[in-house]
Design an enzyme around this catalytic site. Structure first.
Site, PDB file in Angstrom:
ATOM      1  N   GLY A   1       0.776  -1.227   0.000  1.00  0.00           N
ATOM      2  CA  GLY A   1       0.000   0.000   0.000  1.00  0.00           C
ATOM      3  C   GLY A   1       0.812   1.284   0.000  1.00  0.00           C
ATOM      4  O   GLY A   1       1.840   1.352   0.633  1.00  0.00           O
ATOM      5  N   SER A   2       0.361   2.297  -0.708  1.00  0.00           N
ATOM      6  CA  SER A   2       1.066   3.575  -0.755  1.00  0.00           C
ATOM      7  C   SER A   2       0.512   4.438  -1.880  1.00  0.00           C
ATOM      8  O   SER A   2      -0.605   4.253  -2.322  1.00  0.00           O
ATOM      9  CB  SER A   2       2.557   3.355  -0.960  1.00  0.00           C
ATOM     10  OG  SER A   2       2.745   2.514  -2.066  1.00  0.00           O
ATOM     11  N   ARG A   3       1.370   5.382  -2.362  1.00  0.00           N
ATOM     12  CA  ARG A   3       0.946   6.220  -3.479  1.00  0.00           C
ATOM     13  C   ARG A   3       2.169   6.686  -4.253  1.00  0.00           C
ATOM     14  O   ARG A   3       3.298   6.648  -3.757  1.00  0.00           O
ATOM     15  CB  ARG A   3       0.104   7.373  -2.962  1.00  0.00           C
ATOM     16  CG  ARG A   3       0.763   8.704  -2.878  1.00  0.00           C
ATOM     17  CD  ARG A   3      -0.213   9.774  -2.382  1.00  0.00           C
ATOM     18  NE  ARG A   3       0.331  11.082  -2.629  1.00  0.00           N
ATOM     19  CZ  ARG A   3       0.321  12.069  -1.749  1.00  0.00           C
ATOM     20  NH1 ARG A   3      -0.213  11.910  -0.554  1.00  0.00           N
ATOM     21  NH2 ARG A   3       0.834  13.235  -2.041  1.00  0.00           N
TER      22      ARG A   3
END
Length: 218
Positions: A185-187
């Site tokens: 998960g992240s961006r």
């Protein structure tokens, strides 16, 4: 097809789950409980496996296009002051990845890697306003004759505990090729010249290496 960053985790997870089920089988008499633990183990392993999938993507190479570096949802399109490399105003396009998305990072443009730097930091949730400056992150700048310099930044989230970056300064890279991986998960933020024509909107879902997110100013 799975990403190379996932094999150790998948093998370790499988061994731990097998051990749990062996112990459960020998110590617990209730059949339904044994079965429930087995089902939960299988579902958990499948979740881990799907996270590290690495599908082939048919990138159409075009120096006038910026393709999405990751799978996910567009959450930010705005003009900002980019203070690390450009030190001027840029158009930022941010893509948020859920744990269910493919987490391979791909080069949004082809060309020469001009800058590549890792920053240790916090693990705020990826949509936090300060995550792009305070979280663990890597910044990469790729340049070609048409697009100029395009910066993209991998940003760790609350679950992402390791960012992998393969981009090395001075190397030539191909648009859509593997540039790294962010675990759990992240961006990713992409910084474009002011005036760039953006081809996506807020909440649009994009695919890494395939979806064109912008047309560069030539």
């Amino acid at each position: 097809m799975f990403h190379k960053e996932g094999y150790k985790i998948m093998i370790l997870t499988a061994l731990i789950l097998i051990a749990i089920n062996v112990v459960t089988y020998s110590l617990i008499d209730l059949y339904w409980l044994k079965f429930a633990i087995l089902v939960a183990s299988v579902l958990f392993f499948l979740l881990i496996v799907q996270f590290f999938r690495n599908p082939k993507r048919p990138t159409i190479h075009n120096n006038e296009h910026v393709v999405s570096p990751v799978d996910g949802k567009v959450v930010v399109i705005e003009e900002v002051f980019e203070k690390e490399y450009f030190k001027d105003k840029r158009l930022q396009v941010s893509i948020f990845m859920s744990p269910l998305n493919v987490h391979v990072t791909r080069h949004p443009v082809g060309g020469k890697v001009k800058f590549s730097k890792y920053h240790p930091g916090k693990f705020l949730v990826a949509w936090h306003p300060k995550s792009s400056e305070e979280n663990e992150r890597t910044t990469v700048v790729v340049e070609n004759e048409v697009a100029g310099e395009v910066l993209y930044r991998q940003i760790a989230g609350a679950l992402a505990k390791r960012i992998v970056n393969y981009a090395e300064e001075g190397t030539e890279v191909v648009q859509g090729s593997d540039s790294g991986f962010i675990k759990f998960g992240s961006r990713v933020d992409v910084f474009l010249p002011i005036g760039t024509k953006v081809r996506v909107g807020i909440n649009d879902k994009v695919k890494g290496g395939v979806s064109v997110i912008a047309d560069v100013v030539s």
